[in-house]
Design a protein around this motif. Structure first.
Motif, mmCIF file in Angstrom:
data_model
loop_
_atom_site.group_PDB
_atom_site.id
_atom_site.type_symbol
_atom_site.label_atom_id
_atom_site.label_comp_id
_atom_site.label_asym_id
_atom_site.label_seq_id
_atom_site.Cartn_x
_atom_site.Cartn_y
_atom_site.Cartn_z
ATOM 1 N N ASP A 90 0.811 -1.218 0.000
ATOM 2 C CA ASP A 90 0.000 0.000 0.000
ATOM 3 C C ASP A 90 0.845 1.269 0.000
ATOM 4 N N GLY A 91 2.161 1.139 -0.103
ATOM 5 C CA GLY A 91 3.027 2.288 -0.299
ATOM 6 C C GLY A 91 3.536 2.987 0.937
ATOM 7 N N ARG A 92 3.290 2.441 2.118
ATOM 8 C CA ARG A 92 3.634 3.182 3.332
ATOM 9 C C ARG A 92 5.138 3.418 3.490
ATOM 10 N N LEU A 93 5.973 2.456 3.118
ATOM 11 C CA LEU A 93 7.418 2.650 3.220
ATOM 12 C C LEU A 93 7.917 3.685 2.208
ATOM 13 N N ARG A 118 -0.692 4.792 -5.351
ATOM 14 C CA ARG A 118 -0.581 6.016 -6.149
ATOM 15 C C ARG A 118 -1.571 7.075 -5.656
ATOM 16 N N GLY A 119 -2.757 6.633 -5.297
ATOM 17 C CA GLY A 119 -3.745 7.563 -4.758
ATOM 18 C C GLY A 119 -3.269 8.193 -3.455
ATOM 19 N N LYS A 120 -2.655 7.400 -2.597
ATOM 20 C CA LYS A 120 -2.124 7.918 -1.332
ATOM 21 C C LYS A 120 -1.005 8.930 -1.581
ATOM 22 N N ALA A 121 -0.172 8.656 -2.578
ATOM 23 C CA ALA A 121 0.928 9.577 -2.898
ATOM 24 C C ALA A 121 0.385 10.906 -3.411
ATOM 25 N N ARG A 122 -0.620 10.851 -4.277
ATOM 26 C CA ARG A 122 -1.222 12.095 -4.773
ATOM 27 C C ARG A 122 -1.871 12.872 -3.636
ATOM 28 N N TRP A 123 -2.561 12.156 -2.751
ATOM 29 C CA TRP A 123 -3.214 12.799 -1.617
ATOM 30 C C TRP A 123 -2.189 13.481 -0.709
ATOM 31 N N ALA A 124 -1.004 12.883 -0.600
ATOM 32 C CA ALA A 124 0.062 13.448 0.232
ATOM 33 C C ALA A 124 0.804 14.584 -0.467
ATOM 34 N N GLY A 125 0.480 14.828 -1.746
ATOM 35 C CA GLY A 125 1.112 15.922 -2.475
ATOM 36 C C GLY A 125 2.495 15.599 -2.996
ATOM 37 N N SER A 127 5.182 14.347 -5.767
ATOM 38 C CA SER A 127 5.311 14.306 -7.220
ATOM 39 C C SER A 127 5.861 12.948 -7.642
ATOM 40 N N PRO A 128 5.688 12.573 -8.926
ATOM 41 C CA PRO A 128 6.211 11.296 -9.409
ATOM 42 C C PRO A 128 7.725 11.145 -9.240
ATOM 43 N N CYS A 129 8.463 12.267 -9.236
ATOM 44 C CA CYS A 129 9.910 12.143 -9.051
ATOM 45 C C CYS A 129 10.270 11.839 -7.596
ATOM 46 N N GLN A 130 9.320 12.047 -6.687
ATOM 47 C CA GLN A 130 9.537 11.705 -5.276
ATOM 48 C C GLN A 130 9.071 10.292 -4.960
ATOM 49 N N ALA A 131 7.923 9.927 -5.500
ATOM 50 C CA ALA A 131 7.347 8.606 -5.206
ATOM 51 C C ALA A 131 6.651 8.064 -6.450
ATOM 52 N N THR A 132 7.183 6.972 -6.973
ATOM 53 C CA THR A 132 6.620 6.323 -8.151
ATOM 54 C C THR A 132 6.293 4.875 -7.818
ATOM 55 N N PHE A 133 5.148 4.416 -8.290
ATOM 56 C CA PHE A 133 4.754 3.020 -8.090
ATOM 57 C C PHE A 133 4.574 2.381 -9.460
ATOM 58 N N VAL A 134 5.235 1.241 -9.668
ATOM 59 C CA VAL A 134 5.183 0.577 -10.966
ATOM 60 C C VAL A 134 4.670 -0.847 -10.815
ATOM 61 N N ASN A 135 3.869 -1.251 -11.779
ATOM 62 C CA ASN A 135 3.314 -2.604 -11.792
ATOM 63 C C ASN A 135 4.280 -3.526 -12.524
ATOM 64 N N LYS A 136 5.435 -3.790 -11.879
ATOM 65 C CA LYS A 136 6.496 -4.589 -12.491
ATOM 66 C C LYS A 136 6.959 -5.678 -11.548
ATOM 67 N N ASP A 137 7.472 -6.739 -12.135
ATOM 68 C CA ASP A 137 8.078 -7.830 -11.381
ATOM 69 C C ASP A 137 9.539 -7.469 -11.128
ATOM 70 N N PHE A 138 9.888 -7.166 -9.891
ATOM 71 C CA PHE A 138 11.262 -6.744 -9.609
ATOM 72 C C PHE A 138 12.276 -7.865 -9.854
ATOM 73 N N TRP A 139 11.808 -9.120 -9.851
ATOM 74 C CA TRP A 139 12.712 -10.232 -10.142
ATOM 75 C C TRP A 139 13.262 -10.132 -11.561
ATOM 76 N N LYS A 140 12.521 -9.499 -12.451
ATOM 77 C CA LYS A 140 12.922 -9.388 -13.853
ATOM 78 C C LYS A 140 13.435 -7.984 -14.183
ATOM 79 N N THR A 141 13.689 -7.186 -13.156
ATOM 80 C CA THR A 141 14.114 -5.797 -13.350
ATOM 81 C C THR A 141 15.552 -5.607 -12.876
ATOM 82 N N ASP A 142 16.346 -4.884 -13.660
ATOM 83 C CA ASP A 142 17.709 -4.549 -13.264
ATOM 84 C C ASP A 142 17.649 -3.447 -12.215
ATOM 85 N N LEU A 143 18.173 -3.704 -11.025
ATOM 86 C CA LEU A 143 18.089 -2.757 -9.911
ATOM 87 C C LEU A 143 19.384 -1.962 -9.715
#
Length: 213
Positions: A90-93, A118-125, A127-143
């Motif tokens: 839910d994005g709390r961290l 994403r809704g919580k982030a917008r409500w908190a004001g 911006s996407p450069c501060q907090a972004t949420f992506v629907n991706k499998d991190f196992w398949k993502t280069d970190l």
């Protein structure tokens, strides 16, 4: 006369019993409907996205406690840069880290939780450069672009995740694990106890200790 009295008593008993039976049926139906509704809501948030990853890497959604979140922030104190939260829920961290200057990306395969975060982030004001949420499998993502990583997963995946992080993260990266530590990694520091216990690891130190350079 006795027969008449017996008939009257039987009719009276049936009058009392019928409402009770009706009430019991209504109660049973309501309980069943409630349980079905709760299960539907739980599956809506906990299960979507599970089919996207191998069964041995699946981890159910379990939100961080307030104390656990505070412990993570304590272990990240003095650090900055880009942070990846693996299984952000839910994005709390992500919201907590963004509020102190981190540029955060939350990886979440559950689309319902991602939209909620994403809704919580917008409500908190934020911006996407501060907090972004992506629907991706991190196992398949280069970190490799992240120098801070937070994880709250399950014991069964920590070894596999550790190998991935050692391959991809930069030398100065810090990894914070909630509740379940990396089995063979030496930790720099820890905070909290019990279910809220968290550990911080410096990737450079871990690589040296395990001979992974």
């Amino acid at each position: 006369m006795e027969d008449s009295i017996e008939v009257i008593l039987q009719e009276r008993d049936s009058m009392f019993l019928q409402p009770k039976k009706k009430n019991n049926l209504i109660l049973t139906a309501c309980t069943g409907a409630l349980l079905t509704g709760v299960y539907s809501i739980w599956t809506m948030f906990a299960l979507p996205g599970f089919r996207k990853i191998p069964i041995n890497l699946k981890v159910p959604y379990l939100p961080s406690s307030k104390a656990q979140t505070m412990n993570v922030m304590t272990l990240l104190k003095g650090r900055s840069g880009r942070l990846a939260d693996l299984g952000s829920g839910d994005g709390r961290l992500v919201l907590a880290a963004s509020s102190v200057g981190f540029q955060c990306t939350g990886f979440e395969i559950n689309s319902m939780l991602m939209v909620y975060a994403r809704g919580k982030a917008r409500w908190a004001g934020l911006s996407p450069c501060q907090a972004t949420f992506v629907n991706k499998d991190f196992w398949k993502t280069d970190l490799s672009k992240f120098n801070n990583v937070t994880v709250f997963l399950a014991p069964g995946v920590m070894d596999v995740l550790g190998e991935k992080l050692l391959r991809e993260l930069p030398e100065d990266a810090c990894v914070v694990a909630c509740r379940f530590p990396f089995p063979h990694w030496p930790h720099r520091s820890s905070a909290g106890t019990g279910l809220d216990h968290t550990w911080a690891y410096d990737i450079g130190t871990v690589r040296s200790s395990l001979g992974k350079h």
